[in-house]
Design an enzyme around this catalytic site. Structure first.
Site, PDB file in Angstrom:
ATOM      1  N   GLY A   1      -0.318   4.813  -0.977  1.00  0.00           N
ATOM      2  CA  GLY A   1      -1.631   5.613  -0.247  1.00  0.00           C
ATOM      3  C   GLY A   1      -0.998   6.938   0.498  1.00  0.00           C
ATOM      4  O   GLY A   1       0.113   7.280   0.334  1.00  0.00           O
ATOM      5  N   GLN A   2      -1.630   7.568   1.189  1.00  0.00           N
ATOM      6  CA  GLN A   2      -1.101   8.771   1.994  1.00  0.00           C
ATOM      7  C   GLN A   2      -0.072   8.662   2.672  1.00  0.00           C
ATOM      8  O   GLN A   2       0.930   9.245   2.528  1.00  0.00           O
ATOM      9  CB  GLN A   2      -2.699   9.371   2.848  1.00  0.00           C
ATOM     10  CG  GLN A   2      -2.470  10.582   3.303  1.00  0.00           C
ATOM     11  CD  GLN A   2      -3.136  11.120   4.596  1.00  0.00           C
ATOM     12  OE1 GLN A   2      -3.799  10.389   5.047  1.00  0.00           O
ATOM     13  NE2 GLN A   2      -3.305  12.519   4.816  1.00  0.00           N
TER      14      GLN A   2
ATOM     15  N   LYS B   1     -10.219  -2.648  12.447  1.00  0.00           N
ATOM     16  CA  LYS B   1      -9.120  -2.191  13.190  1.00  0.00           C
ATOM     17  C   LYS B   1      -9.040  -2.993  14.528  1.00  0.00           C
ATOM     18  O   LYS B   1      -8.008  -3.396  15.054  1.00  0.00           O
ATOM     19  CB  LYS B   1      -9.151  -1.142  13.429  1.00  0.00           C
ATOM     20  CG  LYS B   1      -8.790  -0.064  11.903  1.00  0.00           C
ATOM     21  CD  LYS B   1      -7.343  -0.830  11.132  1.00  0.00           C
ATOM     22  CE  LYS B   1      -6.981  -0.229  10.152  1.00  0.00           C
ATOM     23  NZ  LYS B   1      -5.821  -0.685   9.499  1.00  0.00           N
TER      24      LYS B   1
ATOM     25  N   GLY C   1       0.886  -1.240   0.012  1.00  0.00           N
ATOM     26  CA  GLY C   1      -0.138   0.030   0.114  1.00  0.00           C
ATOM     27  C   GLY C   1       0.885   1.082   0.025  1.00  0.00           C
ATOM     28  O   GLY C   1       0.546   2.188   0.594  1.00  0.00           O
TER      29      GLY C   1
ATOM     30  N   TYR D   1     -14.930  -0.119   8.961  1.00  0.00           N
ATOM     31  CA  TYR D   1     -13.371   0.314   9.296  1.00  0.00           C
ATOM     32  C   TYR D   1     -12.884  -0.194  10.675  1.00  0.00           C
ATOM     33  O   TYR D   1     -11.878  -0.728  10.985  1.00  0.00           O
ATOM     34  CB  TYR D   1     -13.174   1.585   8.829  1.00  0.00           C
ATOM     35  CG  TYR D   1     -11.662   2.104   8.893  1.00  0.00           C
ATOM     36  CD1 TYR D   1     -10.711   1.514   8.232  1.00  0.00           C
ATOM     37  CD2 TYR D   1     -11.432   3.153   9.799  1.00  0.00           C
ATOM     38  CE1 TYR D   1      -9.273   1.912   8.509  1.00  0.00           C
ATOM     39  CE2 TYR D   1     -10.178   3.510  10.012  1.00  0.00           C
ATOM     40  CZ  TYR D   1      -9.325   3.066   9.148  1.00  0.00           C
ATOM     41  OH  TYR D   1      -7.984   3.531   9.411  1.00  0.00           O
TER      42      TYR D   1
HETATM   43  N1  SER Z   1      -8.425   8.984   9.063  1.00  0.00           N
HETATM   44  C1  SER Z   1      -9.140   7.822   9.266  1.00  0.00           C
HETATM   45  C2  SER Z   1     -10.406   7.740   8.791  1.00  0.00           C
HETATM   46  O1  SER Z   1     -10.924   9.030   8.764  1.00  0.00           O
HETATM   47  C3  SER Z   1      -8.954   7.257  10.697  1.00  0.00           C
HETATM   48  O2  SER Z   1      -8.148   6.534  10.774  1.00  0.00           O
HETATM   49  O3  SER Z   1     -11.060   6.901   8.302  1.00  0.00           O
END
Ligand code: SER
Length: 317
Positions: free
Chosen positions: A12-13, A147, A9, A143
């Site tokens: 990505g940012q 996690k 990855g 999400y």
């Molecule tokens: N920056 C992430 C989000 O907004 C948080 O881990 O999903």
């Protein structure tokens, strides 16, 4: 011998800037960047790069064997807002990629793993202010669930199989090089781009939504610091709370107005407001500060000044 690193990855940012930093620290040829496609050409051309699907165990394993990899940074994930649109895809990518990497470490192929967690593990029943390291975690987003579950698996693989996995609960990350993709905290990056390009921004979070945030340089330092720490100093093998600054959309707008008085901010909260409302407003990261000497550098004023300076160069050159 320098360790041989694979970043999954990398486009990505966070992956983009982590790749640059790790190449500075370990040498360009010792850091293999990978992603599902070659969308970031600077990265592809700046050192070893492979196309890799984080969901494909055999592809990751072959890459590790071919390049003699001993350390993996698993940065591929679907974030909070995108995850709500594609829940099964988020579960599939976020969980399977983690299992692949943990299982490679369990088999001895990999010696050390970095896997990012997030403030998204917290939920509406978590204490909102100064959220402790050990607390109630009842996330409401897919999400956040991935996690939270991932943290339990990291702890499990460490305790049962001796896997050296290290993790941080990142807050919202602000940077000027790569855009974030599909998060709830993305407004705090978009606002700077729009301030320079348009002189105005419409926030998708309400003016008083206070969230934990961090400038990219601090996030990268935290990541390299935890990975360099002696294993015996790490008392947390699920994921460390990590904190720098907290601010609201109104406060970040005010910090921009201090440098650009003509900047205009409006507010139009969307579905991301409910996600933000379920997250803490500030984080107690004293365990990270004690265990591996974490400290941050950028406050809101310093970050705004750096973001505006860099983005002016980008858009006005
Ligand atoms: N920056 C992430 C989000 O907004 C948080 O881990 O999903």
């Amino acid at each position: 011998m320098s360790s041989k690193i694979l970043i999954i990855g990398a486009c990505g940012q966070i992956g983009t800037e982590l790749t640059t930093k790790l190449r500075e620290l370990h040498g360009v040829d010792n850091v293999i960047a990978s992603d599902i496609n070659t969308r970031k050409l600077e990265l592809v051309n700046s050192g070893p790069f492979v196309i890799l699907d984080a969901k494909n165990f055999n592809a990751i394993k072959d890459c590790c064997i071919n390049h003699n990899i001993d350390t993996i940074y698993l940065m591929a994930a679907l974030l909070s807002a995108t995850g709500e649109k594609y829940p099964m895809e988020a579960w599939d990518l976020n969980m399977n990629s983690l299992f692949h990497v943990l299982n490679l470490a369990k088999s001895g192929q990999i010696k050390k793993v970095f896997w990012p967690s997030s403030i998204a593990v917290f939920g509406p029943t978590t204490p909102r202010e100064n959220t402790p390291q050990h607390t109630i975690c009842e996330p409401t987003t897919v999400y956040g669930i991935t996690k939270q579950v991932g943290e339990r698996w990291c702890q499990y693989y460490h305790d049962k199989y001796g896997v050296d996995v290290r993790s941080i609960r990142y807050p919202g990350i602000i940077s000027h090089k790569a855009m974030p993709g599909g998060g709830t905290t993305d407004y705090a990056v978009e606002i700077y781009h729009e301030a320079i390009k348009e002189g105005k921004y419409e926030s998708f979070l309400s003016e008083d939504t206070n969230l934990p945030m961090m400038f990219m340089d601090d996030a990268i330092n935290a990541t390299t610091q935890i990975m360099a720490a002696p294993a015996e100093d790490l008392t947390i093998r699920s994921s460390y709370n990590l904190s720098a600054i907290s601010f609201t959309p109104e406060e970040i707008a005010d910090s921009i107005k201090a440098e650009m008085p003509e900047f205009k901010m409006t507010y139009k909260p969307d579905f991301r407001q409910a996600i933000a409302d379920s997250w803490p407003s500030s984080i107690d990261d004293s365990v990270a500060r004690k265990d591996w000497n974490w400290s941050h550098d950028f406050d809101l004023k310093k970050m705004t000044s750096e973001m505006l300076t860099q983005l002016k160069k980008k858009y006005q050159s």
